[in-house]
Design a protein around this motif. Structure first.
Motif, short mmCIF file in Angstrom:
data_model
loop_
_atom_site.label_atom_id
_atom_site.label_comp_id
_atom_site.label_asym_id
_atom_site.label_seq_id
_atom_site.Cartn_x
_atom_site.Cartn_y
_atom_site.Cartn_z
N TYR A 26 0.80 -1.22 0.00
CA TYR A 26 0.00 0.00 0.00
C TYR A 26 0.84 1.28 0.00
O TYR A 26 0.28 2.38 0.02
N LYS A 27 2.17 1.15 0.01
CA LYS A 27 3.07 2.32 0.08
C LYS A 27 2.81 3.15 1.35
O LYS A 27 2.94 4.36 1.35
N ARG A 28 2.44 2.46 2.43
CA ARG A 28 2.15 3.11 3.70
C ARG A 28 3.35 2.90 4.61
O ARG A 28 3.57 1.82 5.14
N LYS A 29 4.15 3.95 4.78
CA LYS A 29 5.42 3.84 5.47
C LYS A 29 5.25 3.49 6.95
O LYS A 29 4.43 4.11 7.64
N PRO A 30 6.02 2.53 7.48
CA PRO A 30 5.92 2.17 8.90
C PRO A 30 6.42 3.31 9.79
O PRO A 30 7.25 4.13 9.38
N GLY A 31 5.92 3.35 11.02
CA GLY A 31 6.36 4.35 11.97
C GLY A 31 7.61 3.92 12.72
O GLY A 31 8.12 2.81 12.52
#
Length: 291
Positions: free
Chosen positions: A108-113
């Motif tokens: 999803y191209k959702r960068k981890p924190g």
């Protein structure tokens, strides 16, 4: 009561590692999984009732994909359990909580924190203490298969996130379990000899895995999460690995070494850090986003 339901679910899933280990002494991996998923699917189909007739095409597609991921996860996890101990299998399986944000980043191209990154370092260190018992480069094949199972579990969660609005939880689970059952039956019929002279206690163990560890636990998890804060729910469910190790010591008479215990603690904290997003990391992520 929601928290009690989730705690009971974690406890039952914790015991499943020992029960499954014992069942594998009498029946092949694919046969155990075929029966387990078939019974679970029938239970979910009975609960779904007439709703299954109105299921959407999107729900079937998503649930079938989840079933594929679930079947692959259970297959490699169960084969891994043949070569490793229940406590290791429990804790190494829990690493999917740490893996999921990174696979979601890829999908999803959702960068981890920052919490996810910290959890990953803790988890890798913990895996080293648990798995590298005989020195660097010598890893138990069972531990490797269990870690692979964590990847498939992560993909199952990612697919669930995408398709969870396509139908109700019972219908999704019914199709998911049915798909997993078909895959496991194909594997059992093609690659394993039919079980013979299976003792009565083994059938009891398989019934426990099917009705209690799969069908009942799904209900407890779904019902409990309706009435429980997501952070608290995540914390309770991480206890599955702890209950798994405890059951292994009590019923499988496994001896936990100091090195393994340290690894378990690191993995547990890694999972907790990844799931709960501790305030320190939330603050850092907000500061990073604002800049």
């Amino acid at each position: 009561m929601g928290r009690v339901a989730l705690l009971l679910c974690a406890m039952i899933w914790g015991t499943s590692f020992v029960v499954l280990k014992n069942a594998l002494d009498s029946m092949g991996t694919m046969w155990v999984l075929s029966i387990r998923f078939t019974v679970s699917a029938l239970v979910m189909l009975a609960v779904a009732g007439k709703r299954i007739k109105t299921v959407s095409k999107r729900c079937v597609q998503g649930s079938a994909l989840m079933g594929l991921c679930l079947a692959l996860a259970y297959i490699v996890q169960t084969y891994g359990l043949v070569f490793t101990t229940p406590s290791k299998n429990a804790f190494l399986t829990a690493t999917y909580c740490v893996l999921t944000p990174f696979l979601a980043w890829w999908v999803y191209k959702r960068k981890p924190g920052l919490a996810n990154v910290a959890a990953a370092f803790l988890c890798i260190t913990g895996i080293g203490f648990v798995s590298l018992n005989e020195g660097i480069g010598r890893v138990n094949i069972g531990d490797m298969l269990t870690l692979l199972c964590g990847i498939f579990y992560s993909f199952q969660i990612i697919v669930l996130e995408q398709y969870r609005d396509s139908g109700d939880a019972v219908t999704i689970s019914a199709v998911q379990f049915a798909t997993a059952a078909v895959i496991c039956w194909v594997g059992a019929l093609l690659f394993e000899a039919p079980p013979v002279n299976v003792p009565l206690n083994a059938w009891g163990e398989i019934a426990y895995l099917s009705f209690v560890c799969t069908a009942l636990c799904f209900f407890l998890q779904a019902w409990g999460m309706k009435y429980t804060n997501s952070s608290i729910a995540a914390m309770i469910m991480t206890l599955e690995s702890v209950f798994g190790a405890l059951a292994s010591v009590l019923f499988y008479h496994e001896v936990i070494t100091g090195k393994m215990l340290l690894g378990f603690v690191l993995i547990f904290f890694a999972v907790t850090c990844s799931e709960l997003k501790l305030p320190f990391f939330r603050k850092k992520d907000v500061q990073k986003a604002s800049t």
